[in-house]
Design a protein around this motif. Structure first.
Motif, PDB file in Angstrom:
ATOM      1  N   LEU A  94     118.395  85.418 104.583  1.00  0.00           N
ATOM      2  CA  LEU A  94     119.496  85.739 105.481  1.00  0.00           C
ATOM      3  C   LEU A  94     119.565  86.698 106.313  1.00  0.00           C
ATOM      4  N   LEU A  95     118.998  88.003 105.565  1.00  0.00           N
ATOM      5  CA  LEU A  95     118.649  89.281 106.233  1.00  0.00           C
ATOM      6  C   LEU A  95     117.553  89.004 107.312  1.00  0.00           C
ATOM      7  N   ALA A  96     116.433  88.490 106.851  1.00  0.00           N
ATOM      8  CA  ALA A  96     115.302  88.217 107.665  1.00  0.00           C
ATOM      9  C   ALA A  96     115.694  87.563 109.017  1.00  0.00           C
ATOM     10  N   GLU A  97     116.539  86.532 108.873  1.00  0.00           N
ATOM     11  CA  GLU A  97     116.987  85.803 110.030  1.00  0.00           C
ATOM     12  C   GLU A  97     117.979  86.606 110.991  1.00  0.00           C
ATOM     13  N   MET A  98     118.842  87.470 110.259  1.00  0.00           N
ATOM     14  CA  MET A  98     119.654  88.146 111.002  1.00  0.00           C
ATOM     15  C   MET A  98     118.781  89.364 111.684  1.00  0.00           C
ATOM     16  N   THR A  99     117.688  89.840 111.267  1.00  0.00           N
ATOM     17  CA  THR A  99     116.826  90.954 111.673  1.00  0.00           C
ATOM     18  C   THR A  99     116.099  90.253 113.104  1.00  0.00           C
TER      19      THR A  99
END
Length: 235
Positions: free
Chosen positions: A203-208
């Motif tokens: 999720l953090l990778a996608e948000m980044t």
């Protein structure tokens, strides 16, 4: 009609009360949040939760493999504390011969590793995740993330979970007892905890990635809005 109402009421009184499932717990507010963007804050909370998940996995591994904690401590709680202190103070784990990141994780999962494998495995996993986040566990406005590194970390956790469930030592025994699916037991709690960690990092990778894309879209929206969405004079 009245008897029916009484019957329905009686059924309602006799129905079992649903078991409590708790409620969402927000983190306490602190002054440091003023120096955090939304993404920084979510990354900080995600890192905290991921480390907690790893500590839960370590406790589970020690419970199923008590011979491991006995190699380094006098009791399970002390063994967990030592690993936790080493992770959070960014101190090397002695049995990993100075290795960090994926090298530490690989060494912990070699069949001939003779140290506390549970501790080494969790330390290596935590170190790899922290490295993927830029070597930090708390994040502020000056910090940024590499989406590909985060994505790779999530895949590394999938690989580590698979190795833990499939690789065996020279005697043909699992490196560590974890999930157990048999006629007498159905325990996949390890798999669920790994899944939570992987989902948070993904999720953090996608948000980044989304952060920079949305910044470009917001710029165009402001540019277009500034030209075409102005109020017109009426006098």
């Amino acid at each position: 009609m009245i008897p029916l109402c009484f019957a329905l009421g009686a059924c309602g009184l006799m129905a079992p009360t649903p078991a409590p499932h708790g409620e969402v717990q927000g983190a306490s507010t602190s002054g440091t949040e003023l120096a955090q963007s939304d993404v920084n804050r979510i990354a900080t909370l995600g890192m905290h939760d991921n480390l907690d998940s790893l500590y839960r996995l370590l406790d589970k591994l020690y419970r199923r493999n008590p011979a491991e904690w006995k190699k380094t401590a006098t009791n399970r709680e002390l063994a967990i504390k030592r690993v936790r202190d080493a992770i959070e103070s960014r101190q090397p784990w002695p049995e990993l011969q100075g290795k960090h990141d994926i090298q530490a994780l690989s060494l912990a999962l070699t069949p001939d590793f003779s140290g506390d494998r549970a501790a080494a495995f969790i330390y290596g996993a935590a170190d790899m995740i922290i490295v993927a986040h830029g070597g930090k566990t708390k994040f502020y406005l000056i910090d940024s993330f590499d989406a590909q590194y985060l994505y790779n970390a999530a895949r590394n956790m999938e690989i580590a979970s698979w190795i833990l469930n499939s690789r065996k030592n020279a005697a043909g025994q699992p490196l560590l007892l974890s999930n157990d699916i048999s006629e007498s037991e159905h325990n996949i709690s390890f798999e669920r905890e790994f899944g939570k960690i992987i989902a948070r990092i993904d999720l953090l990778a996608e948000m980044t990635t989304e952060k920079y894309r949305r910044a470009g879209i917001s710029y165009l929206q402001n540019l277009v809005g500034g030209t075409f969405l102005q109020f017109l004079p009426v006098r």
